[in-house]
Design an enzyme around this catalytic site. Structure first.
Site, PDB file in Angstrom:
ATOM      1  N   ASP A  67       0.819  -1.219   0.000  1.00 40.20           N
ATOM      2  CA  ASP A  67       0.000   0.000   0.000  1.00 40.20           C
ATOM      3  C   ASP A  67       0.850   1.264   0.000  1.00 40.20           C
ATOM      4  OD1 ASP A  67       0.999  -0.350   2.554  1.00 40.20           O
ATOM      5  OD2 ASP A  67      -0.939  -0.593   3.525  1.00 40.20           O
ATOM      6  N   ASN A 136      -7.445  -2.548  14.390  1.00 42.33           N
ATOM      7  CA  ASN A 136      -8.841  -2.851  14.024  1.00 42.33           C
ATOM      8  C   ASN A 136      -8.936  -4.040  13.062  1.00 42.33           C
ATOM      9  OD1 ASN A 136      -7.886  -1.797  11.656  1.00 42.33           O
ATOM     10  ND2 ASN A 136      -9.236  -0.028  11.594  1.00 42.33           N
TER      11      ASN A 136
HETATM   12  N1  GLP Z   1      -0.808   0.084   6.188  1.00 42.97           N
HETATM   13  C1  GLP Z   1      -0.060  -0.300   7.324  1.00 42.97           C
HETATM   14  C2  GLP Z   1      -0.294  -1.779   7.588  1.00 42.97           C
HETATM   15  O1  GLP Z   1       0.227  -2.535   6.514  1.00 42.97           O
HETATM   16  C3  GLP Z   1       0.358  -2.188   8.905  1.00 42.97           C
HETATM   17  O2  GLP Z   1       0.197  -3.569   9.110  1.00 42.97           O
HETATM   18  C4  GLP Z   1      -0.278  -1.415  10.031  1.00 42.97           C
HETATM   19  C5  GLP Z   1       0.264  -1.795  11.409  1.00 42.97           C
HETATM   20  O3  GLP Z   1       1.424  -1.095  11.646  1.00 42.97           O
HETATM   21  P1  GLP Z   1       2.415  -1.328  12.861  1.00 42.97           P
HETATM   22  O4  GLP Z   1       3.243  -2.503  12.476  1.00 42.97           O
HETATM   23  O5  GLP Z   1       3.217  -0.078  12.946  1.00 42.97           O
HETATM   24  O6  GLP Z   1       1.580  -1.586  14.061  1.00 42.97           O
HETATM   25  O7  GLP Z   1      -0.031  -0.047   9.799  1.00 42.97           O
HETATM   26  C6  GLP Z   1      -0.389   0.545   8.554  1.00 42.97           C
HETATM   27  O8  GLP Z   1      -1.710   0.921   8.605  1.00 42.97           O
END
Ligand code: GLP
EC number: 3.5.99.6
Length: 264
Positions: A67, A136
């Protein structure tokens, strides 16, 4: 789903790095699906270490990121392209021309999504997709209510995700509310999926993903449908699962089976 419960985040990173190393050693031209967020950073550091030690090469690998923020170019320090360059690509022997992140500055984001899907298909599909999970239950930027067969498209971020990711942006800095993300269907098409989660703040999402119903309310629950999904979590992220000992028992038996098969 294969549930692997490890002691801490360092073990999770090493386990994840082992899966990617094996994939790269097995198929030099592997097509890797990559993720951003803080969770995969330690895994990337381990892969960089192994690459620099000559244990694994990215020379012929192709990558596709999940993404990108819509409205940020790859030069923007908060863009996921910038993140990937900093956290992995600039430190390993990969050909940058073979690294793909959805174009956040695309003039036409709708056709850019279709082109991204076409590029994945032209590369032969994704061999192994790395994932984190949002609190979420989102994967990529597939927020709750995302279609379970969705493809790469523009998605609006929830307030919760914007708040969670606000830590990466300065107070006066523009934080996008839109993204381009692979769809859940795109993710499910990967031949193998590896989801990492660490820390207590992921425990509810992990429980919903593993033990909850298959529902668009928890996009990660779609991984229940995948034939080869490996969920690698630390004890804190596993803390709300109904029967941790049972999952550990299954994994121990699985290790024995793998050792036996390797000895044949
Ligand atoms: N688009 C990304 C996700 O791909 C990721 O899994 C999520 C969790 O991030 P973190 O690993 O910092 O908790 O964050 C973002 O929203």
């Amino acid at each position: 789903m294969q549930i692997v419960i490890l002691k801490d985040a360092a073990e999770v990173a090493r386990y994840g790095a082992d899966i990617f190393t094996t994939q790269l050693q097995r198929k030099a031209g592997a097509v890797l699906g990559l993720a951003t967020g803080s969770t995969p950073v330690a895994l990337y550091q381990e892969l960089i270490r192994r690459n620099q030690a000559g244990e694994v090469s990215f020379k012929n690998a192709t990558t596709f990121n999940l993404d990108e923020y819509l409205g940020l170019s790859g030069e923007h320090p908060q863009s996921y392209r910038y993140f990937m360059d900093q956290q992995l690509f600039d430190h390993v022997d990969i050909d940058k021309n073979n690294t793909h992140v959805p174009p956040g500055d695309a003039k036409n984001p709708i056709t850019a999504c279709q082109e991204y899907e076409a590029k994945i298909a032209a590369a032969g599909g994704i061999d192994i997709q790395l994932l984190g999970i949002g609190r979420n239950g989102h994967i990529g930027f597939n927020e709750p209510s995302s279609g379970l067969t969705s493809r790469t498209r523009v998605k609006t971020l929830t307030k919760a995700t914007i708040d969670d990711n606000a830590r990466f942006f300065a107070a006066d800095e523009y934080q996008p509310h839109l993204s381009i993300t692979m769809g859940i269907g795109t993710i499910l098409d990967a031949r193998k999926v590896v989801l990492l989660a660490t820390g207590e703040n992921k425990a509810d999402a992990v429980k919903a993903m593993v033990e909850g119903p298959l529902t668009a309310a928890c996009p990660a629950s779609a991984l229940q449908l995948h034939r080869d999904a490996v969920i690698v979590i630390d004890l804190a992220a596993a803390s709300k699962l109904a029967d941790i000992e049972f999952y550990q028992h299954i994994e121990a038996e699985n290790q024995k089976l793998q050792a036996y098969l390797a000895s044949l």
